[in-house]
Design an enzyme around this catalytic site. Structure first.
Site, PDB file in Angstrom:
ATOM      1  N   TYR A 100      13.756  -5.583 -23.083  1.00 21.10           N
ATOM      2  CA  TYR A 100      14.087  -5.623 -21.667  1.00 21.10           C
ATOM      3  C   TYR A 100      14.745  -6.952 -21.302  1.00 21.10           C
ATOM      4  O   TYR A 100      14.125  -8.014 -21.395  1.00 21.10           O
ATOM      5  CB  TYR A 100      12.846  -5.396 -20.808  1.00 21.10           C
ATOM      6  CG  TYR A 100      12.168  -4.061 -21.031  1.00 21.10           C
ATOM      7  CD1 TYR A 100      12.838  -2.988 -21.625  1.00 21.10           C
ATOM      8  CD2 TYR A 100      10.846  -3.861 -20.661  1.00 21.10           C
ATOM      9  CE1 TYR A 100      12.207  -1.768 -21.824  1.00 21.10           C
ATOM     10  CE2 TYR A 100      10.213  -2.647 -20.853  1.00 21.10           C
ATOM     11  CZ  TYR A 100      10.896  -1.606 -21.446  1.00 21.10           C
ATOM     12  OH  TYR A 100      10.264  -0.402 -21.652  1.00 21.10           O
ATOM     13  N   SER A 101      15.982  -6.856 -20.886  1.00 17.32           N
ATOM     14  CA  SER A 101      16.789  -8.038 -20.585  1.00 17.32           C
ATOM     15  C   SER A 101      16.760  -9.039 -21.729  1.00 17.32           C
ATOM     16  O   SER A 101      16.811 -10.247 -21.532  1.00 17.32           O
ATOM     17  CB  SER A 101      16.321  -8.698 -19.286  1.00 17.32           C
ATOM     18  OG  SER A 101      16.555  -7.859 -18.184  1.00 17.32           O
TER      19      SER A 101
END
Length: 349
Positions: free
Chosen positions: A61-62
């Site tokens: 995530y990111s």
């Protein structure tokens, strides 16, 4: 807030979990709907004040920013030993060889990176982010066992895969005396119930709790049918969203959303509360993952715990459902690409 056990473990978790995919600096590989630290930290604090102690993220995530933000928030606002931190690994984190997957090398590398980004010396629930068909399953399971024995991980979890794959993994763990998967993170909501065929009965039989991703069907269940695709997330998902919620099932989806809206109006609650209350009625569900971007979404999720649906309401919500393609356990990108190429034909049929 009352707490529940994760599967058959002794671990106490809130029956609502915060999914931190929503949090991450936008310049770190996620689209514009991700929230940076300035907006994410107050939301984590609000969740903690509401009694939520269960937080889920992933290295992907990111590209690690989500783990960094979650770690910062928990250090500032929480007692580390009172919260349950879950993260995941498998997907590509860097180009080149060994930058992805569930090999021993990848597991030993990624657990260290996640610990550093989270700013903690242990992870409560370490999950495989789907299966890795390119790595022998025994190699993956033994390496996961070793990170548990090292004290860097407390419990192991899995996520979307075929039921036979999960059954095989549980069998091998039992046979070798390796640390077992105690949870399954799966895709389950009123618009996606294919897991009821095999995975959910398997989890019930094995005492595995489920942690549900996309419990509101990417916001569709929180809105009227005509507005169901109006979220920022839905507008950026493209073909992936069509894999999850294909227009081929729009007739039954409309009927389900109308039932959600009708019950919400009769009860004087939000649509989200109704959809989450339906999940809470299922014994296999330990906690839905709520990707909250507002405090109201957190409050709705907590309020859903006090809403008990009647038998007639459950029938009204469930009866319009029609089967759809069960793609979610697929972990081979080539097979996923083949399904994506058939979306127009699937819709036409």
């Amino acid at each position: 807030m009352h707490y529940t056990k994760l599967g058959t473990t002794g671990l106490d978790v809130s029956p609502v979990a915060i999914g931190a995919m929503t949090y991450g600096e936008p310049d770190r590989g996620h689209p514009a709907w991700s929230l940076g630290a300035d907006r994410a930290l107050p939301l984590v604090r609000h969740a903690l004040e509401a009694g939520i102690n269960f937080f889920d993220t992933a290295n992907l995530y990111s590209l690690g920013s989500s783990e960094e933000i979650l770690g910062q928030a928990l250090r500032e606002y929480a007692d580390r030993d009172a919260v349950v931190v879950a993260t995941k690994l498998r997907h590509p984190m860097r180009p080149g060889p060994n930058g992805r997957g569930l090999s021993r090398k990848a597991i030993m590398t990624e657990v260290e990176h996640s610990l550093r980004r989270l700013g903690t010396d242990y992870i409560d629930l370490y999950q495989v982010h789907r299966n890795d068909p390119a790595t022998p399953l025994e190699e993956t399971l033994e390496a996961l066992h070793d990170v548990v024995r090292s004290g860097k991980v407390r419990y192991l979890g899995a996520s979307s895969m075929r039921a036979y794959e999960f059954a095989k993994a549980l069998h091998l763990q039992r046979e070798h005396g390796w640390a077992r998967f105690v949870s399954m993170q799966d895709h389950y909501n009123l618009l996606a119930r294919e897991e009821e065929r095999e995975m959910i009965p398997l989890c019930l039989d094995e005492g595995v709790g489920t942690v549900v991703w996309s419990p509101l069907a990417r916001g569709r269940l929180a809105r009227a049918y005509d507005d169901a695709r109006a979220t920022a997330r839905a507008t950026t998902d493209g073909a992936y969203a069509d894999l999850l919620y294909t227009p081929a099932t729009e007739g039954s989806d409309r009927a389900i959303l109308e039932a959600v809206g009708r019950i919400a109006a009769e009860r004087g609650v939000s649509r989200a509360q109704v959809a989450l209350a339906w999940l809470h009625s299922k014994p296999v569900v330990t906690a839905p993952l709520v990707g909250a971007s507002t405090t109201q979404q957190i409050d709705d999720a907590v309020a859903s715990l006090d809403l008990t649906l009647t038998e007639d309401e459950l029938i009204a919500l469930e009866s319009p459902y029609t089967p759809r393609h069960d793609w979610q356990g697929i972990s081979d990108e080539r097979e996923l690409d083949a399904i994506r190429s058939r979306i127009p034909q699937m819709v036409a049929s």
